[in-house]
Enzyme design. Structure first.
Site, PDB file in Angstrom:
ATOM      1  N   THR A  34       6.505  -1.109  -4.139  1.00  0.00           N
ATOM      2  CA  THR A  34       6.115  -1.323  -2.836  1.00  0.00           C
ATOM      3  C   THR A  34       6.883  -0.122  -1.819  1.00  0.00           C
ATOM      4  N   GLY A  73      13.591  -5.544  -6.725  1.00  0.00           N
ATOM      5  CA  GLY A  73      14.808  -6.444  -7.008  1.00  0.00           C
ATOM      6  C   GLY A  73      15.829  -5.585  -8.049  1.00  0.00           C
ATOM      7  N   GLU A 317       3.878  -9.754  -5.758  1.00  0.00           N
ATOM      8  CA  GLU A 317       3.048  -9.634  -6.975  1.00  0.00           C
ATOM      9  C   GLU A 317       1.454  -9.870  -6.342  1.00  0.00           C
TER      10      GLU A 317
HETATM   11  C1  LIG Z   1       7.700  -8.987 -22.803  1.00  0.00           C
HETATM   12  C2  LIG Z   1       8.712  -9.522 -21.773  1.00  0.00           C
HETATM   13  C3  LIG Z   1       8.428 -11.005 -21.683  1.00  0.00           C
HETATM   14  C4  LIG Z   1       9.305 -11.364 -20.682  1.00  0.00           C
HETATM   15  C5  LIG Z   1       9.105 -12.702 -20.476  1.00  0.00           C
HETATM   16  C6  LIG Z   1      10.111 -13.261 -19.545  1.00  0.00           C
HETATM   17  C7  LIG Z   1       9.774 -14.435 -19.021  1.00  0.00           C
HETATM   18  C8  LIG Z   1      10.358 -14.943 -17.655  1.00  0.00           C
HETATM   19  C9  LIG Z   1       9.836 -16.027 -17.124  1.00  0.00           C
HETATM   20  C10 LIG Z   1       9.416 -16.242 -16.039  1.00  0.00           C
HETATM   21  C11 LIG Z   1       9.493 -15.137 -15.130  1.00  0.00           C
HETATM   22  C12 LIG Z   1       8.376 -15.066 -14.151  1.00  0.00           C
HETATM   23  C13 LIG Z   1       8.593 -14.437 -12.790  1.00  0.00           C
HETATM   24  C14 LIG Z   1       8.596 -13.008 -12.712  1.00  0.00           C
HETATM   25  C15 LIG Z   1       9.208 -12.534 -11.692  1.00  0.00           C
HETATM   26  C16 LIG Z   1       9.215 -11.264 -11.505  1.00  0.00           C
HETATM   27  C17 LIG Z   1       9.625 -11.082  -9.981  1.00  0.00           C
HETATM   28  C18 LIG Z   1       8.701  -9.822  -9.487  1.00  0.00           C
HETATM   29  C19 LIG Z   1       9.310  -9.772  -8.156  1.00  0.00           C
HETATM   30  C20 LIG Z   1       8.019  -8.901  -7.514  1.00  0.00           C
HETATM   31  C21 LIG Z   1       7.701  -7.747  -7.804  1.00  0.00           C
HETATM   32  C22 LIG Z   1       6.501  -7.176  -7.202  1.00  0.00           C
HETATM   33  O1  LIG Z   1       6.049  -7.727  -6.123  1.00  0.00           O
HETATM   34  S1  LIG Z   1       5.897  -5.619  -7.686  1.00  0.00           S
HETATM   35  C23 LIG Z   1       4.479  -5.215  -6.552  1.00  0.00           C
HETATM   36  C24 LIG Z   1       3.467  -5.971  -6.449  1.00  0.00           C
HETATM   37  N1  LIG Z   1       2.426  -5.292  -5.689  1.00  0.00           N
HETATM   38  C25 LIG Z   1       1.340  -5.879  -5.703  1.00  0.00           C
HETATM   39  O2  LIG Z   1       0.709  -6.775  -6.405  1.00  0.00           O
HETATM   40  C26 LIG Z   1       0.266  -5.153  -4.808  1.00  0.00           C
HETATM   41  C27 LIG Z   1      -1.178  -5.722  -4.601  1.00  0.00           C
HETATM   42  N2  LIG Z   1      -2.194  -4.995  -4.464  1.00  0.00           N
HETATM   43  C28 LIG Z   1      -3.180  -4.652  -5.483  1.00  0.00           C
HETATM   44  O3  LIG Z   1      -2.827  -5.320  -6.624  1.00  0.00           O
HETATM   45  C29 LIG Z   1      -4.166  -3.839  -5.251  1.00  0.00           C
HETATM   46  O4  LIG Z   1      -3.909  -2.917  -4.438  1.00  0.00           O
HETATM   47  C30 LIG Z   1      -5.488  -4.351  -4.766  1.00  0.00           C
HETATM   48  C31 LIG Z   1      -5.808  -5.408  -5.859  1.00  0.00           C
HETATM   49  C32 LIG Z   1      -5.163  -5.124  -3.506  1.00  0.00           C
HETATM   50  C33 LIG Z   1      -6.475  -3.434  -4.561  1.00  0.00           C
HETATM   51  O5  LIG Z   1      -6.450  -2.185  -5.406  1.00  0.00           O
HETATM   52  P1  LIG Z   1      -7.435  -0.990  -4.924  1.00  0.00           P
HETATM   53  O6  LIG Z   1      -6.627   0.145  -5.708  1.00  0.00           O
HETATM   54  O7  LIG Z   1      -7.328  -0.765  -3.651  1.00  0.00           O
HETATM   55  O8  LIG Z   1      -8.842  -1.331  -5.572  1.00  0.00           O
HETATM   56  P2  LIG Z   1     -10.058  -1.832  -4.880  1.00  0.00           P
HETATM   57  O9  LIG Z   1     -10.630  -0.885  -4.432  1.00  0.00           O
HETATM   58  O10 LIG Z   1      -9.812  -2.995  -4.084  1.00  0.00           O
HETATM   59  O11 LIG Z   1     -10.747  -2.188  -6.239  1.00  0.00           O
HETATM   60  C34 LIG Z   1     -11.218  -1.394  -7.007  1.00  0.00           C
HETATM   61  C35 LIG Z   1     -11.655  -1.914  -8.432  1.00  0.00           C
HETATM   62  O12 LIG Z   1     -10.363  -2.213  -9.344  1.00  0.00           O
HETATM   63  C36 LIG Z   1     -10.253  -3.729  -9.778  1.00  0.00           C
HETATM   64  N3  LIG Z   1      -8.974  -4.041  -9.666  1.00  0.00           N
HETATM   65  C37 LIG Z   1      -8.004  -3.955  -8.840  1.00  0.00           C
HETATM   66  N4  LIG Z   1      -6.901  -4.410  -9.269  1.00  0.00           N
HETATM   67  C38 LIG Z   1      -7.294  -4.355 -10.606  1.00  0.00           C
HETATM   68  C39 LIG Z   1      -6.404  -4.981 -11.886  1.00  0.00           C
HETATM   69  N5  LIG Z   1      -4.828  -5.461 -11.709  1.00  0.00           N
HETATM   70  N6  LIG Z   1      -6.856  -5.357 -12.686  1.00  0.00           N
HETATM   71  C40 LIG Z   1      -8.211  -4.966 -12.936  1.00  0.00           C
HETATM   72  N7  LIG Z   1      -9.010  -4.316 -12.030  1.00  0.00           N
HETATM   73  C41 LIG Z   1      -8.441  -4.355 -10.945  1.00  0.00           C
HETATM   74  C42 LIG Z   1     -11.188  -4.384  -8.381  1.00  0.00           C
HETATM   75  O13 LIG Z   1     -11.396  -5.787  -8.699  1.00  0.00           O
HETATM   76  C43 LIG Z   1     -12.195  -3.689  -8.093  1.00  0.00           C
HETATM   77  O14 LIG Z   1     -13.181  -3.870  -9.075  1.00  0.00           O
HETATM   78  P3  LIG Z   1     -14.796  -3.512  -8.622  1.00  0.00           P
HETATM   79  O15 LIG Z   1     -15.063  -4.723  -7.823  1.00  0.00           O
HETATM   80  O16 LIG Z   1     -14.820  -2.427  -8.105  1.00  0.00           O
HETATM   81  O17 LIG Z   1     -15.361  -3.732  -9.794  1.00  0.00           O
HETATM   82  C1  LIG Z   2      11.124 -11.500  -2.808  1.00  0.00           C
HETATM   83  C2  LIG Z   2      10.447 -10.394  -2.954  1.00  0.00           C
HETATM   84  C3  LIG Z   2      10.691  -9.677  -4.141  1.00  0.00           C
HETATM   85  C4  LIG Z   2       9.541  -8.278  -4.077  1.00  0.00           C
HETATM   86  N1  LIG Z   2       9.997  -7.875  -5.373  1.00  0.00           N
HETATM   87  C5  LIG Z   2       9.343  -6.461  -5.459  1.00  0.00           C
HETATM   88  C6  LIG Z   2       9.479  -5.779  -6.600  1.00  0.00           C
HETATM   89  O1  LIG Z   2      10.497  -6.042  -7.441  1.00  0.00           O
HETATM   90  N2  LIG Z   2       9.044  -4.537  -6.613  1.00  0.00           N
HETATM   91  C7  LIG Z   2       8.142  -4.133  -5.768  1.00  0.00           C
HETATM   92  O2  LIG Z   2       7.374  -3.068  -5.896  1.00  0.00           O
HETATM   93  N3  LIG Z   2       7.703  -4.830  -4.648  1.00  0.00           N
HETATM   94  C8  LIG Z   2       8.364  -6.305  -4.579  1.00  0.00           C
HETATM   95  N4  LIG Z   2       7.992  -7.009  -3.357  1.00  0.00           N
HETATM   96  C9  LIG Z   2       6.833  -6.473  -2.580  1.00  0.00           C
HETATM   97  C10 LIG Z   2       5.789  -7.242  -2.829  1.00  0.00           C
HETATM   98  O3  LIG Z   2       4.849  -7.055  -3.746  1.00  0.00           O
HETATM   99  C11 LIG Z   2       4.801  -7.145  -1.460  1.00  0.00           C
HETATM  100  O4  LIG Z   2       5.595  -7.524  -0.357  1.00  0.00           O
HETATM  101  C12 LIG Z   2       3.568  -7.889  -1.331  1.00  0.00           C
HETATM  102  O5  LIG Z   2       2.532  -7.379  -2.252  1.00  0.00           O
HETATM  103  C13 LIG Z   2       2.741  -7.814  -0.078  1.00  0.00           C
HETATM  104  O6  LIG Z   2       2.580  -6.605   0.413  1.00  0.00           O
HETATM  105  P1  LIG Z   2       2.870  -6.370   2.032  1.00  0.00           P
HETATM  106  O7  LIG Z   2       4.588  -6.764   1.963  1.00  0.00           O
HETATM  107  O8  LIG Z   2       2.556  -4.794   2.156  1.00  0.00           O
HETATM  108  O9  LIG Z   2       2.257  -7.203   2.823  1.00  0.00           O
HETATM  109  P2  LIG Z   2       1.016  -6.641   3.900  1.00  0.00           P
HETATM  110  O10 LIG Z   2      -0.124  -6.075   3.146  1.00  0.00           O
HETATM  111  O11 LIG Z   2       1.647  -5.964   4.766  1.00  0.00           O
HETATM  112  O12 LIG Z   2       0.538  -8.259   4.458  1.00  0.00           O
HETATM  113  C14 LIG Z   2       0.741  -8.459   5.791  1.00  0.00           C
HETATM  114  C15 LIG Z   2      -0.386  -9.401   5.919  1.00  0.00           C
HETATM  115  O13 LIG Z   2      -1.758  -8.673   5.943  1.00  0.00           O
HETATM  116  C16 LIG Z   2      -2.345  -9.349   5.271  1.00  0.00           C
HETATM  117  N5  LIG Z   2      -3.489  -8.040   4.669  1.00  0.00           N
HETATM  118  C17 LIG Z   2      -3.089  -6.963   4.432  1.00  0.00           C
HETATM  119  N6  LIG Z   2      -4.243  -6.328   3.779  1.00  0.00           N
HETATM  120  C18 LIG Z   2      -5.322  -7.049   4.252  1.00  0.00           C
HETATM  121  C19 LIG Z   2      -6.607  -6.903   3.814  1.00  0.00           C
HETATM  122  N7  LIG Z   2      -7.097  -5.656   3.294  1.00  0.00           N
HETATM  123  N8  LIG Z   2      -7.486  -7.724   4.275  1.00  0.00           N
HETATM  124  C20 LIG Z   2      -6.890  -9.098   4.813  1.00  0.00           C
HETATM  125  N9  LIG Z   2      -5.705  -8.970   4.888  1.00  0.00           N
HETATM  126  C21 LIG Z   2      -4.712  -8.226   4.603  1.00  0.00           C
HETATM  127  C22 LIG Z   2      -2.122  -9.863   4.358  1.00  0.00           C
HETATM  128  O14 LIG Z   2      -2.776 -10.980   3.691  1.00  0.00           O
HETATM  129  C23 LIG Z   2      -0.772 -10.606   4.945  1.00  0.00           C
HETATM  130  O15 LIG Z   2      -1.092 -11.644   5.713  1.00  0.00           O
HETATM  131  C24 LIG Z   2       8.768  -8.161  -3.351  1.00  0.00           C
HETATM  132  C25 LIG Z   2       8.634  -8.969  -2.205  1.00  0.00           C
HETATM  133  C26 LIG Z   2       9.453 -10.059  -2.134  1.00  0.00           C
HETATM  134  C27 LIG Z   2       9.066 -10.903  -0.750  1.00  0.00           C
END
Ligand SMILES: CCCCCCCC/C=C\CCCCCCCCC/C=C/C(=O)SCCNC(=O)CCNC(=O)[C@H](O)C(C)(C)COP(=O)(O)OP(=O)(O)OC[C@H]1O[C@@H](n2cnc3c(N)ncnc32)[C@H](O)[C@@H]1OP(=O)(O)O
Ligand SMILES: Cc1cc2nc3c(=O)[nH]c(=O)nc-3n(C[C@H](O)[C@H](O)[C@H](O)COP(=O)(O)OP(=O)(O)OC[C@H]3O[C@@H](n4cnc5c(N)ncnc54)[C@H](O)[C@@H]3O)c2cc1C
Length: 551
Positions: A34, A73, A317
């Site tokens: 992010t 994180g 996520e």
């Molecule tokens: C082995 C080790 C064991 C360890 C075990 C430990 C156990 C521990 C226990 C518990 C812990 C659990 C808790 C863990 C906590 C961890 C802390 C995490 C902290 C946070 C981290 C983060 O947030 S990281 C950042 C995360 N960011 C996001 O999630 C971003 C969200 N956005 C997206 O995913 C994509 O951009 C989005 C899906 C919105 C769209 O992507 P885009 O490229 O624009 O694709 P699009 O044009 O919309 O779609 C094209 C096509 O692709 C398909 N698709 C999209 N994503 C996926 C996918 N992931 N997989 C498969 N296909 C995918 C999509 O459906 C489209 O398909 P079609 O419709 O075209 O067919």
């Molecule tokens: C506690 C915490 C830990 C995190 N840890 C990590 C980490 O370890 N690594 C990492 O990489 N990231 C991490 N993140 C980031 C996290 O993955 C993002 O904040 C999350 O994926 C949401 O993205 P954003 O912040 O850009 O929200 P935005 O996309 O800006 O969302 C803002 C609003 O806009 C809306 N929106 C956005 N796009 C669309 C659309 N296309 N259509 C309709 N509505 C839309 C959303 O629904 C939301 O209501 C963490 C976040 C938090 C809060």
């Protein structure tokens, strides 16, 4: 996320080098995807990794303020390595986002490396023990080998080679963590309802008749309505998480054999289950706090920490709305497959019978309610596709028509997920209780019915649209629901005790096993720094002069 990404995105040679170092904690890493400007829209990330064949290095740059990594994180002060997701450029061509292993601090001194700007993002609603950080690069070079090369490679001369069979293979860690988060939601909700149910058995308030003693608040129907859905949901989420884990493992095994066919269904399922489980857990944890009255607002109740922690999971996520829209994409395709008479994958197979144009006859048995939830999902999907097509016929582009239909698309995805969760909840209970005692079976089925009745009553408007349910059916269901709460009441404390959560895990003055709520609240209050001296300095500095008119 660092270790699973090393496992999922590295070649065997890269794994052999990095994994032992990470698992032994010789290095500590995080997942920096992010940015300040983009989280959801991964394709919009701005950090660049430009390959230089002369030096066989990638040059990392953060060209704008919004390109700074934000949120990872442990990034601020703890980690010395990062997985950085950046736009890959080689031979002047951008090949989209790819993951790189980047050393950001010296392994001995822990100083940031030259060209790396790193720091803390500041206080947050919760998670304040994690040093979530920001990160920027100024012409910072990393070796070519630090590109994670399982799914795509850059050869020494800069030639780009795509290896993966699926375009979204690099999104694998996110799918994995979404699967884990369903389990996390179940665990944290179980903690909250253990606290709230135990406390409600201790807390007495009001006397319905003037002679009697005050009732335990757990005896009030409204309190049971608040709390028993929390227990049932914790069970539903736990069982769905086990089921989802198996689906994930099966898909992973198939991918290892070169078959990516089931990945779209896994993505659709992990997206909606992550969205719904985290959203339900967060709102029900807040409901547990409400159920504990004023004392639930104390940090010492443990509930504010739980809420702050879990509400973040709704966002990270993949945000709730965004993930439901991913499931909706899959559902619209399934709808088109039904129209074309093509076979459907298991979790949407119910759609093949659903588009009859008639309302489903109402049947209040558990199976009947699940069929009603499926009819509701199918009905919503059908109306949504109609809206989408009407907008297309009016001349809008697909993207414009899709955007205008997203509220309905989210509704259809939510309804589908609720139907899947209900079906899994039922089949997992049946599977797991084959050899259980009749009493255990009875209690688990009571809770399962609470889940079904609760959500049927929450969705009466939709049921009236898509099934033949009548006013008297709804009235009868309401009475059955209220009767069920009374049947569960005598076992409520035993049921939450069965989560088997130790006091150290609950960390709550209200929820401890011994029930000594008031003693614990008072003991926690004594820890307040304000209680350290009988008169606080602020009295002399501010209050007294004000009271004497000298301020
Ligand atoms: C082995 C080790 C064991 C360890 C075990 C430990 C156990 C521990 C226990 C518990 C812990 C659990 C808790 C863990 C906590 C961890 C802390 C995490 C902290 C946070 C981290 C983060 O947030 S990281 C950042 C995360 N960011 C996001 O999630 C971003 C969200 N956005 C997206 O995913 C994509 O951009 C989005 C899906 C919105 C769209 O992507 P885009 O490229 O624009 O694709 P699009 O044009 O919309 O779609 C094209 C096509 O692709 C398909 N698709 C999209 N994503 C996926 C996918 N992931 N997989 C498969 N296909 C995918 C999509 O459906 C489209 O398909 P079609 O419709 O075209 O067919
Ligand atoms: C506690 C915490 C830990 C995190 N840890 C990590 C980490 O370890 N690594 C990492 O990489 N990231 C991490 N993140 C980031 C996290 O993955 C993002 O904040 C999350 O994926 C949401 O993205 P954003 O912040 O850009 O929200 P935005 O996309 O800006 O969302 C803002 C609003 O806009 C809306 N929106 C956005 N796009 C669309 C659309 N296309 N259509 C309709 N509505 C839309 C959303 O629904 C939301 O209501 C963490 C976040 C938090 C809060």
């Amino acid at each position: 996320m660092f270790v699973p990404t090393l496992m999922g995105q590295c070649t065997p040679e890269q794994q052999a080098y990095w994994l032992p170092r990470a698992l032994d904690m010789q290095i500590i890493g995080t997942y920096a995807q992010t940015e300040l400007g983009h989280g959801t829209f991964i394709r919009g990330l701005e950090t660049t990794a430009t390959y230089d064949p002369e030096t066989e290095t990638f040059v990392m740059n953060s060209p704008t303020l919004t390109s700074y990594k934000w949120w990872a994180g442990g990034l601020a002060k703890t980690v010395n390595y990062c997985i950085v997701v950046a736009q890959l450029y080689t031979k002047g061509v951008c090949h989209g986002t790819h993951p790189f292993i980047v050393q950001i601090r010296d392994e001995e001194t822990h100083m940031p490396r030259p060209g790396v700007k790193v720091g803390d993002i500041g206080p947050k609603l919760g998670f304040n023990t994690a040093d979530n950080g920001y990160l920027g690069f100024d012409n910072y070079r990393i070796p070519r080998d630090n590109m994670m090369m399982k799914n795509a490679q850059v050869l020494k001369d800069g030639t780009y080679v795509k290896v993966a069979r699926h375009g979204k293979a690099t999104y694998g860690t996110m799918v994995f963590v979404r699967v884990l988060l369903v389990n996390e939601a179940a665990f944290n909700l179980a903690k909250a309802c253990t606290i709230a149910v135990r406390y409600s058995a201790i807390r007495r308030q009001c006397s319905p008749d003037s002679e009697g003693s005050e009732l335990q608040v757990l005896d009030y129907s409204t309190q049971q309505h608040k709390l028993f859905i929390c227990i049932a949901t914790a069970h539903a989420l736990q069982l769905n998480s086990t089921w989802l884990w198996k689906t994930f493992s099966d898909t992973l095994a198939a991918i290892k054999q070169g078959n990516v066919d089931t990945l779209p269904e896994l993505h659709a399922l992990s997206s909606c289950l992550k969205a719904l489980s985290t959203a339900d857990a967060a709102s029900l944890i807040e409901q547990c706090r409400h159920a504990c009255g004023g004392h639930g607002y104390m940090m010492s109740s443990g509930l504010p920490y739980l809420y702050a922690f879990v509400t973040a999971t709704r966002t990270y996520e993949g945000d709730y709305t965004i993930l439901l829209l991913q499931t909706a994409r899959f559902l619209v395709k399934a709808y088109e497959q039904v129209e074309a008479g093509k076979p459907l994958t298991p979790t949407v197979s119910y759609l093949s019978q659903a588009f009859t144009g008639k309302k489903l006859p109402w049947d209040s048995s558990p199976d009947g309610i699940i069929r009603a939830f499926q009819a509701l999902a199918a009905g919503k999907l059908s109306s949504t596709v109609k809206s989408l097509r009407k907008r297309l016929e009016s001349g809008l582009s697909y993207e414009q028509a899709w955007e205008l239909s997203t509220i309905q698309l989210n509704g259809a995805a939510e309804a589908h997920c609720r139907a899947v969760m209900s079906q899994n909840y039922k089949s997992e209970i049946e599977r797991l209780t084959v050899n259980s005692s009749p009493n255990v079976k009875l209690v688990l089925q009571q809770l399962y019915k609470v889940y079904l009745y609760y959500w049927a009553l929450e969705r009466t408007g939709d049921l009236l649209l898509y099934t033949s349910i009548s006013e008297s059916d709804i009235f009868e269901l309401q009475l059955r629901y209220e009767g069920l709460l009374k049947e569960i009441r005598p076992n409520a404390v035993g049921i939450v005790d069965a989560f088997d959560l130790r006091d150290e895990v609950l960390h709550s003055a209200l929820g401890s096993y011994d029930g000594n709520v008031y003693e614990r609240l008072m003991a926690e209050a004594q820890k307040s720094p304000l209680n350290a001296e009988p008169v606080n300095q602020t009295f002399h500095t501010y209050l007294k002069p004000m009271m004497k008119g000298k301020l």
